[in-house]
Design an enzyme around this catalytic site. Structure first.
Site, PDB file in Angstrom:
ATOM      1  N   SER A 162       0.858  -1.185   0.000  1.00  0.00           N
ATOM      2  CA  SER A 162       0.000   0.000   0.000  1.00  0.00           C
ATOM      3  C   SER A 162       0.893   1.233   0.000  1.00  0.00           C
ATOM      4  O   SER A 162       2.015   1.180   0.517  1.00  0.00           O
ATOM      5  CB  SER A 162      -0.872   0.020   1.266  1.00  0.00           C
ATOM      6  N   TYR A 180      -1.164  -0.746  10.324  1.00  0.00           N
ATOM      7  CA  TYR A 180      -1.317  -1.141   8.916  1.00  0.00           C
ATOM      8  C   TYR A 180      -0.082  -0.730   8.112  1.00  0.00           C
ATOM      9  O   TYR A 180       0.519  -1.550   7.391  1.00  0.00           O
ATOM     10  CB  TYR A 180      -2.578  -0.464   8.375  1.00  0.00           C
TER      11      TYR A 180
HETATM   12  N1  NAD Z   1      -8.945  -1.083  -1.146  1.00  0.00           N
HETATM   13  C1  NAD Z   1      -7.975  -0.234  -1.013  1.00  0.00           C
HETATM   14  O1  NAD Z   1      -8.174   0.988  -1.051  1.00  0.00           O
HETATM   15  C2  NAD Z   1      -6.559  -0.711  -0.823  1.00  0.00           C
HETATM   16  C3  NAD Z   1      -5.531   0.233  -0.954  1.00  0.00           C
HETATM   17  C4  NAD Z   1      -4.225  -0.178  -0.746  1.00  0.00           C
HETATM   18  C5  NAD Z   1      -3.957  -1.513  -0.454  1.00  0.00           C
HETATM   19  N2  NAD Z   1      -4.980  -2.406  -0.324  1.00  0.00           N
HETATM   20  C6  NAD Z   1      -4.637  -3.778   0.007  1.00  0.00           C
HETATM   21  O2  NAD Z   1      -5.279  -4.642  -0.907  1.00  0.00           O
HETATM   22  C7  NAD Z   1      -5.513  -5.906  -0.283  1.00  0.00           C
HETATM   23  C8  NAD Z   1      -6.959  -6.311  -0.490  1.00  0.00           C
HETATM   24  O3  NAD Z   1      -7.779  -5.373   0.182  1.00  0.00           O
HETATM   25  P1  NAD Z   1      -9.295  -5.091  -0.203  1.00  0.00           P
HETATM   26  O4  NAD Z   1      -9.448  -3.646  -0.292  1.00  0.00           O
HETATM   27  O5  NAD Z   1      -9.705  -5.948  -1.328  1.00  0.00           O
HETATM   28  O6  NAD Z   1      -9.986  -5.554   1.165  1.00  0.00           O
HETATM   29  P2  NAD Z   1     -11.250  -6.475   1.428  1.00  0.00           P
HETATM   30  O7  NAD Z   1     -11.543  -6.308   2.876  1.00  0.00           O
HETATM   31  O8  NAD Z   1     -12.331  -6.194   0.435  1.00  0.00           O
HETATM   32  O9  NAD Z   1     -10.700  -7.935   1.141  1.00  0.00           O
HETATM   33  C9  NAD Z   1      -9.790  -8.566   1.981  1.00  0.00           C
HETATM   34  C10 NAD Z   1     -10.075 -10.060   1.946  1.00  0.00           C
HETATM   35  O10 NAD Z   1      -9.100 -10.703   2.776  1.00  0.00           O
HETATM   36  C11 NAD Z   1      -9.769 -11.731   3.489  1.00  0.00           C
HETATM   37  N3  NAD Z   1      -9.021 -12.071   4.700  1.00  0.00           N
HETATM   38  C12 NAD Z   1      -8.926 -11.346   5.858  1.00  0.00           C
HETATM   39  N4  NAD Z   1      -8.212 -12.030   6.765  1.00  0.00           N
HETATM   40  C13 NAD Z   1      -7.848 -13.192   6.167  1.00  0.00           C
HETATM   41  C14 NAD Z   1      -7.102 -14.330   6.598  1.00  0.00           C
HETATM   42  N5  NAD Z   1      -6.607 -14.405   7.851  1.00  0.00           N
HETATM   43  N6  NAD Z   1      -6.899 -15.344   5.739  1.00  0.00           N
HETATM   44  C15 NAD Z   1      -7.416 -15.300   4.481  1.00  0.00           C
HETATM   45  N7  NAD Z   1      -8.159 -14.273   4.034  1.00  0.00           N
HETATM   46  C16 NAD Z   1      -8.355 -13.236   4.869  1.00  0.00           C
HETATM   47  C17 NAD Z   1     -11.136 -11.132   3.805  1.00  0.00           C
HETATM   48  O11 NAD Z   1     -12.078 -12.147   4.153  1.00  0.00           O
HETATM   49  C18 NAD Z   1     -11.465 -10.425   2.500  1.00  0.00           C
HETATM   50  O12 NAD Z   1     -12.142 -11.281   1.597  1.00  0.00           O
HETATM   51  C19 NAD Z   1      -5.126  -5.715   1.179  1.00  0.00           C
HETATM   52  O13 NAD Z   1      -3.843  -6.255   1.402  1.00  0.00           O
HETATM   53  C20 NAD Z   1      -5.107  -4.236   1.363  1.00  0.00           C
HETATM   54  O14 NAD Z   1      -4.247  -3.833   2.391  1.00  0.00           O
HETATM   55  C21 NAD Z   1      -6.264  -2.018  -0.505  1.00  0.00           C
END
Ligand code: NAD
Length: 257
Positions: free
Chosen positions: A130, A143
């Site tokens: 991120s 985070y």
């Molecule tokens: N959405 C954003 O704005 C954004 C920005 C920067 C980085 N990210 C990163 O992208 C990645 C995905 O995030 P997202 O936005 O899709 O979030 P999200 O919450 O929609 O999806 C995350 C998924 O991870 C799963 N998860 C959580 N704990 C888990 C575990 N212990 N084992 C297996 N699965 C698990 C959840 O059930 C969920 O389906 C993350 O690493 C997040 O930090 C997201």
């Protein structure tokens, strides 16, 4: 047929990565701890095998790989959680939960993937970090620390596992209109404020991240390893630009002419 496993594959960015990989002809394993969301995602997408497991438990990850039935060509460490709080108010339980899923989970899955991939002598691991791991942000200390840790782990793995035939890279998403950020961008006021800060003038999409993953996984990226690809519309470069400066200060230093 190439294959790919994406953690956190039931929703958000992970689901978009699973969909995009499946559309590009990969056999996909969507690994997630949320069994209901996983079944729904797998039923909506072609060629996606649901793998219910937690990235925090190495035995569950070994079981998930054997349930998938093959060593994937690509492993995407995407599962992640966030707990917002100022550091002085952040509980140790919340700190540990974020470290456990984001950082330790990435290490566990990478280790399992690398053990199997190294037997074949090839493989690509892609870690989702991120821009919060590049620059400190509001109430996101735990985070950001985990994401920064994953960046260094990416470099370390590329150093140690290159000779095993593995490439390890990371993608740092910026402001993404989806996944865990949905509640932020559902608020039109904050959506506008944040969008205005992005040099490209728009929020990123889940598909923007999926496209970057598929690029790093592809043959076109076969000499790229240990790299963190920032996919953020330029926002990480805009921090200084957002600082006010009096217009009277238009040059500093001695004029030698
Ligand atoms: N959405 C954003 O704005 C954004 C920005 C920067 C980085 N990210 C990163 O992208 C990645 C995905 O995030 P997202 O936005 O899709 O979030 P999200 O919450 O929609 O999806 C995350 C998924 O991870 C799963 N998860 C959580 N704990 C888990 C575990 N212990 N084992 C297996 N699965 C698990 C959840 O059930 C969920 O389906 C993350 O690493 C997040 O930090 C997201």
């Amino acid at each position: 047929m190439k294959s790919l496993i994406v953690t956190g594959g039931a929703s958000g960015l992970g689901r978009a990565i699973a969909r995009s990989a499946s559309e590009k002809g990969y056999r996909v394993g969507a690994l997630d701890v949320d069994g209901d969301a996983l079944e729904k995602t797998a039923s909506e997408l072609d060629n996606v095998v649901p793998l219910e497991a937690s990235v925090t438990c190495i035995e569950e990850i070994y079981d998930a790989v054997s349930e998938f039935g093959e060593t994937p060509d690509v492993w995407v460490n995407n599962a992640g959680i966030v707990r917002f709080a100022p550091l002085l108010e952040l509980s140790i339980d919340d700190w540990k939960a974020v470290v456990d899923v984001n950082l330790t989970g990435t290490f566990i899955c990478s280790k399992v993937a690398a053990e199997a991939m190294s037997e074949r002598g090839s493989g690509s691991i892609i870690n989702i970090t991120s821009i919060n791991g590049i620059s400190a942000g509001t109430n996101s200390g735990a985070y950001g620390a985990t994401k920064s840790g994953i960046s260094l782990l990416t470099q370390q793995m590329s150093l140690e596992w290159g000779k095993l035939g593995l490439r390890i890279n990371a993608i740092a998403p910026g402001l993404i209109d989806g996944g865990m950020s949905e509640p932020i961008y559902a608020d039109s006021h904050f959506r506008k404020l944040r969008t205005e800060k992005v040099p490209l003038g728009r929020l990123g999409t889940e598909d923007n991240i999926a496209d970057a993953v598929l690029f790093l996984a592809s043959e076109e990226a076969h000499y790229i390893t240990g790299h963190e690809l920032v996919v953020d519309g330029g926002i990480i470069n805009s921090i200084i630009a957002n600082l006010p400066r009096p217009s009277s200060v238009d040059s500093v230093g001695l004029d030698e002419n």
